[in-house]
Design a protein around this motif. Structure first.
Motif, PDB file in Angstrom:
ATOM      1  N   PHE A  27       0.817  -1.211   0.000  1.00 49.04           N
ATOM      2  CA  PHE A  27       0.000   0.000   0.000  1.00 49.04           C
ATOM      3  C   PHE A  27       0.853   1.265   0.000  1.00 49.04           C
ATOM      4  O   PHE A  27       0.423   2.306  -0.489  1.00 49.04           O
ATOM      5  N   LEU A  32      -0.480   5.209   0.095  1.00 49.39           N
ATOM      6  CA  LEU A  32      -1.448   5.066   1.178  1.00 49.39           C
ATOM      7  C   LEU A  32      -0.762   4.932   2.525  1.00 49.39           C
ATOM      8  O   LEU A  32       0.370   4.461   2.604  1.00 49.39           O
ATOM      9  N   ARG A  34      -1.303   3.309   6.551  1.00 51.74           N
ATOM     10  CA  ARG A  34      -1.934   2.110   7.108  1.00 51.74           C
ATOM     11  C   ARG A  34      -3.407   2.359   7.432  1.00 51.74           C
ATOM     12  O   ARG A  34      -4.259   1.538   7.145  1.00 51.74           O
ATOM     13  N   ASP A  36      -5.449   4.193   6.002  1.00 57.72           N
ATOM     14  CA  ASP A  36      -6.262   4.276   4.785  1.00 57.72           C
ATOM     15  C   ASP A  36      -6.769   2.908   4.357  1.00 57.72           C
ATOM     16  O   ASP A  36      -7.709   2.809   3.566  1.00 57.72           O
ATOM     17  N   THR A  37      -6.144   1.848   4.864  1.00 58.51           N
ATOM     18  CA  THR A  37      -6.465   0.493   4.404  1.00 58.51           C
ATOM     19  C   THR A  37      -7.316  -0.291   5.396  1.00 58.51           C
ATOM     20  O   THR A  37      -7.616  -1.451   5.143  1.00 58.51           O
TER      21      THR A  37
END
Length: 111
Positions: A27, A32, A34, A36-37
């Motif tokens: 990611f 991104l 972390r 964001d996931t």
């Protein structure tokens, strides 16, 4: 004294493994963070809703850019990858607050 280097080396090993996993997850190559996931369950959705506007807009920009790159089967140039050392868990304080409030509400409803 012999115990101290063992702790230090094991923490260094753990830190190296964290960095390796951070880079292996992929990611970061899309820009991104972390947070964001994270899977968006009800608690996470509420935490996202509570984000200040600038953090929310930054999050949406990163996600849209990642989707665009993914559709094009591309990644960012290496100098634009998010780095493990620069990771900030911007959603965590809001998420902890939401979870604390939910648990408090559940406790209140039990009474």
């Amino acid at each position: 004294m012999a115990g101290r280097p063992a702790v230090s080396s094991s923490s260094r090993l753990l830190e190296m493994m964290r960095k390796w996993y951070y880079n292996a997850a992929g990611f970061n190559k899309l820009g991104l963070l972390r947070d964001d996931t994270i899977y968006e369950d009800e608690d996470v959705k509420e935490a996202i809703r509570r984000l200040p506007e600038n953090l929310y807009n930054d999050r949406m920009f990163r996600i849209k850019r990642a989707l665009d790159l993914s559709m094009k089967h591309q990644i960012l140039p290496k100098e634009q990858w998010t780095k493990y050392e620069e990771e900030n868990y911007y959603l965590e304080p809001y998420l902890k607050e939401v979870i604390r409030e939910r648990k408090e509400r559940e406790e209140w409803e039990k009474k």
